[in-house]
Design an enzyme around this catalytic site. Structure first.
Site, PDB file in Angstrom:
ATOM      1  N   ARG A 175       0.819  -1.230   0.000  1.00  0.00           N
ATOM      2  CA  ARG A 175       0.000   0.000   0.000  1.00  0.00           C
ATOM      3  C   ARG A 175       0.847   1.272   0.000  1.00  0.00           C
ATOM      4  O   ARG A 175       0.457   2.296   0.575  1.00  0.00           O
ATOM      5  CB  ARG A 175      -0.986   0.019   1.183  1.00  0.00           C
ATOM      6  CG  ARG A 175      -1.959  -1.131   1.214  1.00  0.00           C
ATOM      7  CD  ARG A 175      -2.895  -1.177   0.020  1.00  0.00           C
ATOM      8  NE  ARG A 175      -3.637  -2.417   0.009  1.00  0.00           N
ATOM      9  CZ  ARG A 175      -3.280  -3.520  -0.668  1.00  0.00           C
ATOM     10  NH1 ARG A 175      -2.209  -3.504  -1.457  1.00  0.00           N
ATOM     11  NH2 ARG A 175      -3.982  -4.611  -0.597  1.00  0.00           N
ATOM     12  N   SER A 225     -11.090  -1.491   3.252  1.00  0.00           N
ATOM     13  CA  SER A 225     -10.457  -1.795   4.544  1.00  0.00           C
ATOM     14  C   SER A 225      -9.960  -0.488   5.160  1.00  0.00           C
ATOM     15  O   SER A 225      -9.213   0.243   4.523  1.00  0.00           O
ATOM     16  CB  SER A 225      -9.253  -2.721   4.359  1.00  0.00           C
ATOM     17  OG  SER A 225      -9.677  -3.929   3.798  1.00  0.00           O
ATOM     18  N   GLU A 295      -5.385   2.667   6.619  1.00  0.00           N
ATOM     19  CA  GLU A 295      -5.136   2.635   5.172  1.00  0.00           C
ATOM     20  C   GLU A 295      -5.841   3.842   4.537  1.00  0.00           C
ATOM     21  O   GLU A 295      -5.365   4.440   3.587  1.00  0.00           O
ATOM     22  CB  GLU A 295      -5.687   1.321   4.590  1.00  0.00           C
ATOM     23  CG  GLU A 295      -5.419   1.174   3.113  1.00  0.00           C
ATOM     24  CD  GLU A 295      -5.696  -0.240   2.601  1.00  0.00           C
ATOM     25  OE1 GLU A 295      -5.438  -1.217   3.328  1.00  0.00           O
ATOM     26  OE2 GLU A 295      -6.203  -0.349   1.477  1.00  0.00           O
TER      27      GLU A 295
HETATM   28  C1  FAD Z   1     -15.751  -1.191  -1.433  1.00  0.00           C
HETATM   29  C2  FAD Z   1     -14.271  -0.908  -1.525  1.00  0.00           C
HETATM   30  C3  FAD Z   1     -13.380  -1.957  -1.734  1.00  0.00           C
HETATM   31  C4  FAD Z   1     -12.015  -1.708  -1.813  1.00  0.00           C
HETATM   32  N1  FAD Z   1     -11.177  -2.760  -2.042  1.00  0.00           N
HETATM   33  C5  FAD Z   1      -9.845  -2.543  -2.138  1.00  0.00           C
HETATM   34  C6  FAD Z   1      -8.946  -3.631  -2.399  1.00  0.00           C
HETATM   35  O1  FAD Z   1      -9.339  -4.776  -2.553  1.00  0.00           O
HETATM   36  N2  FAD Z   1      -7.619  -3.347  -2.463  1.00  0.00           N
HETATM   37  C7  FAD Z   1      -7.126  -2.086  -2.314  1.00  0.00           C
HETATM   38  O2  FAD Z   1      -5.905  -1.885  -2.409  1.00  0.00           O
HETATM   39  N3  FAD Z   1      -7.968  -1.035  -2.074  1.00  0.00           N
HETATM   40  C8  FAD Z   1      -9.291  -1.230  -1.992  1.00  0.00           C
HETATM   41  N4  FAD Z   1     -10.136  -0.172  -1.757  1.00  0.00           N
HETATM   42  C9  FAD Z   1      -9.576   1.167  -1.532  1.00  0.00           C
HETATM   43  C10 FAD Z   1      -9.417   2.040  -2.797  1.00  0.00           C
HETATM   44  O3  FAD Z   1     -10.357   1.671  -3.788  1.00  0.00           O
HETATM   45  C11 FAD Z   1      -7.993   1.962  -3.357  1.00  0.00           C
HETATM   46  O4  FAD Z   1      -7.038   2.438  -2.425  1.00  0.00           O
HETATM   47  C12 FAD Z   1      -7.849   2.780  -4.662  1.00  0.00           C
HETATM   48  O5  FAD Z   1      -6.613   2.486  -5.248  1.00  0.00           O
HETATM   49  C13 FAD Z   1      -7.959   4.285  -4.446  1.00  0.00           C
HETATM   50  O6  FAD Z   1      -8.064   4.887  -5.726  1.00  0.00           O
HETATM   51  P1  FAD Z   1      -8.841   6.277  -5.927  1.00  0.00           P
HETATM   52  O7  FAD Z   1      -8.728   6.654  -7.348  1.00  0.00           O
HETATM   53  O8  FAD Z   1     -10.197   6.189  -5.368  1.00  0.00           O
HETATM   54  O9  FAD Z   1      -7.911   7.248  -5.079  1.00  0.00           O
HETATM   55  P2  FAD Z   1      -8.343   8.310  -3.969  1.00  0.00           P
HETATM   56  O10 FAD Z   1      -8.982   7.595  -2.841  1.00  0.00           O
HETATM   57  O11 FAD Z   1      -9.076   9.420  -4.584  1.00  0.00           O
HETATM   58  O12 FAD Z   1      -6.907   8.828  -3.518  1.00  0.00           O
HETATM   59  C14 FAD Z   1      -5.992   7.971  -2.869  1.00  0.00           C
HETATM   60  C15 FAD Z   1      -4.633   8.688  -2.794  1.00  0.00           C
HETATM   61  O13 FAD Z   1      -4.105   8.810  -4.097  1.00  0.00           O
HETATM   62  C16 FAD Z   1      -3.839  10.188  -4.406  1.00  0.00           C
HETATM   63  N5  FAD Z   1      -4.093  10.337  -5.840  1.00  0.00           N
HETATM   64  C17 FAD Z   1      -5.218   9.977  -6.522  1.00  0.00           C
HETATM   65  N6  FAD Z   1      -5.058  10.186  -7.828  1.00  0.00           N
HETATM   66  C18 FAD Z   1      -3.798  10.688  -7.990  1.00  0.00           C
HETATM   67  C19 FAD Z   1      -3.014  11.083  -9.113  1.00  0.00           C
HETATM   68  N7  FAD Z   1      -3.477  11.044 -10.361  1.00  0.00           N
HETATM   69  N8  FAD Z   1      -1.744  11.535  -8.885  1.00  0.00           N
HETATM   70  C20 FAD Z   1      -1.245  11.619  -7.617  1.00  0.00           C
HETATM   71  N9  FAD Z   1      -1.938  11.269  -6.530  1.00  0.00           N
HETATM   72  C21 FAD Z   1      -3.199  10.798  -6.718  1.00  0.00           C
HETATM   73  C22 FAD Z   1      -4.735  10.989  -3.502  1.00  0.00           C
HETATM   74  O14 FAD Z   1      -4.176  12.251  -3.249  1.00  0.00           O
HETATM   75  C23 FAD Z   1      -4.726  10.115  -2.249  1.00  0.00           C
HETATM   76  O15 FAD Z   1      -3.538  10.360  -1.517  1.00  0.00           O
HETATM   77  C24 FAD Z   1     -11.517  -0.389  -1.680  1.00  0.00           C
HETATM   78  C25 FAD Z   1     -12.423   0.663  -1.477  1.00  0.00           C
HETATM   79  C26 FAD Z   1     -13.780   0.412  -1.408  1.00  0.00           C
HETATM   80  C27 FAD Z   1     -14.733   1.555  -1.217  1.00  0.00           C
END
Ligand code: FAD
Length: 304
Positions: A175, A225, A295
């Site tokens: 992560r 999580s 996380e």
């Molecule tokens: C139902 C559910 C299930 C999930 N299952 C998993 C799983 O199985 N495994 C897992 O790892 N995660 C899981 N997640 C968590 C999440 O989906 C992941 O961490 C995902 O990668 C976050 O992506 P996001 O685009 O939503 O980023 P955000 O939540 O919007 O941002 C996360 C971080 O990335 C940064 N960021 C986003 N885009 C950029 C960019 N273009 N450049 C620089 N920084 C950026 C943001 O500033 C922040 O620090 C789950 C979430 C939910 C709601």
């Protein structure tokens, strides 16, 4: 932010969208949080570069992807929230590689991989994030992680310079990636997959989706999580052992179905979720001596 700067942002993000006091509950999967002072949607690298120049070193800003790993304070976010949107969501397939924009949803990349008979991305099909957020977080599931499939990433620094980094240079670990330490923005990434059997790829994705439906409280808003897996333990088991399944503060609840998930069980404020996370950490520490690290990423002021 003063009016003059806001006007400049409107001009810079001409193909995107600028809005004031944008509710962040519309941009997070927790569906909570106050407003962003200025919300800027960007559609290409030139707009992003210009917006970074305008904001300079004095105006605070942050980036969001799909908001699926974020908890935004009820008092909102001061300064600008930048969101890479349409224009950053292209997926190009070239042989066994996919070149994907930062805003591409992981589910769409998985679909494109499947349609082209490419295997290796099935693990990410059910993660509700964008490619950018997944690269930052080294998102992973079911023994897969971004580290295994990313070949290179194109990044922009806060001065507007772009550079490409190899997977090694991204320093992926559990992560984590280099973006946890360095101020860089993901623009796009090259994903390298293997050739596979379409039927098997589909079966694998269906199996992972069924396991998610079975084990995860997908019926409630959450950020997945809430805690990282502590070495040698499972966060959900530690939480369950501390008697916290179903434990509530306000509208926030430790899921009955999967104790590692903190969910918005109805009209939760971000403060409820934050307080619940802190209380879970305290009680698990008291019960087992293990410190749970979050996380979920908190944005804005939580009064600590
Ligand atoms: C139902 C559910 C299930 C999930 N299952 C998993 C799983 O199985 N495994 C897992 O790892 N995660 C899981 N997640 C968590 C999440 O989906 C992941 O961490 C995902 O990668 C976050 O992506 P996001 O685009 O939503 O980023 P955000 O939540 O919007 O941002 C996360 C971080 O990335 C940064 N960021 C986003 N885009 C950029 C960019 N273009 N450049 C620089 N920084 C950026 C943001 O500033 C922040 O620090 C789950 C979430 C939910 C709601």
């Amino acid at each position: 932010m003063n009016k003059e700067l806001v006007n400049q942002l409107y001009l810079a993000a001409a193909n995107g969208r600028v809005s004031l006091n944008e509710p962040m509950s519309a941009h997070t999967t927790f569906k909570t949080g106050g407003t962003a002072e200025v919300f800027v949607e960007l559609s290409n690298a030139d707009e992003l570069r210009e917006v970074l120049r305008i904001l300079g070193k004095n105006e605070p800003f942050c980036l969001i992807g799909n908001g699926s790993n974020l908890l935004v304070s009820d008092s909102g976010i001061k300064g600008a929230v930048l969101h890479l949107a349409k224009g950053f969501d292209e997926i190009k397939v070239c042989g066994d590689t996919l070149i994907c924009g930062a805003a591409s949803p992981l589910s769409r990349i998985a679909r494109a991989a499947y349609e082209n008979g490419l295997t290796g991305f099935e693990f990410a099909a059910g993660i509700p994030g964008s490619l950018g957020g997944a690269v930052v977080m080294n998102a992973g599931a079911y023994d897969g992680e971004m580290k295994n499939v990313v070949e290179s990433v194109t990044l922009m620094d806060y001065e507007g310079n772009t550079a490409e980094k190899s997977a090694d240079e991204m320093r992926f670990s559990y992560r984590r990636s280099i973006l946890k330490e360095e101020k860089l923005i993901v623009l796009c990434a090259v994903i390298k997959l293997g050739h596979g059997d379409k039927r098997e790829i589909k079966e694998k994705m269906d199996d992972f989706a069924a396991r998610r439906r079975d084990k995860q409280p997908l019926e409630y808003p959450s950020a997945g999580s809430a805690f990282k897996r502590p070495e040698g333990y499972f966060a959900a088991k530690l939480i369950e052992d501390a008697g916290l399944k179903g434990f509530r503060i306000g509208g926030a609840m430790v899921s009955e179905k999967h104790a590692g998930f903190v969910v918005n069980a109805g009209n939760a404020a971000s403060a409820d979720i934050y307080a619940l996370i802190r209380e879970v950490q305290k009680r698990v520490r008291d019960n087992s001596g293990v410190c749970l690290e979050t996380e979920v990423i908190c944005l804005g002021d939580f009064g600590e």
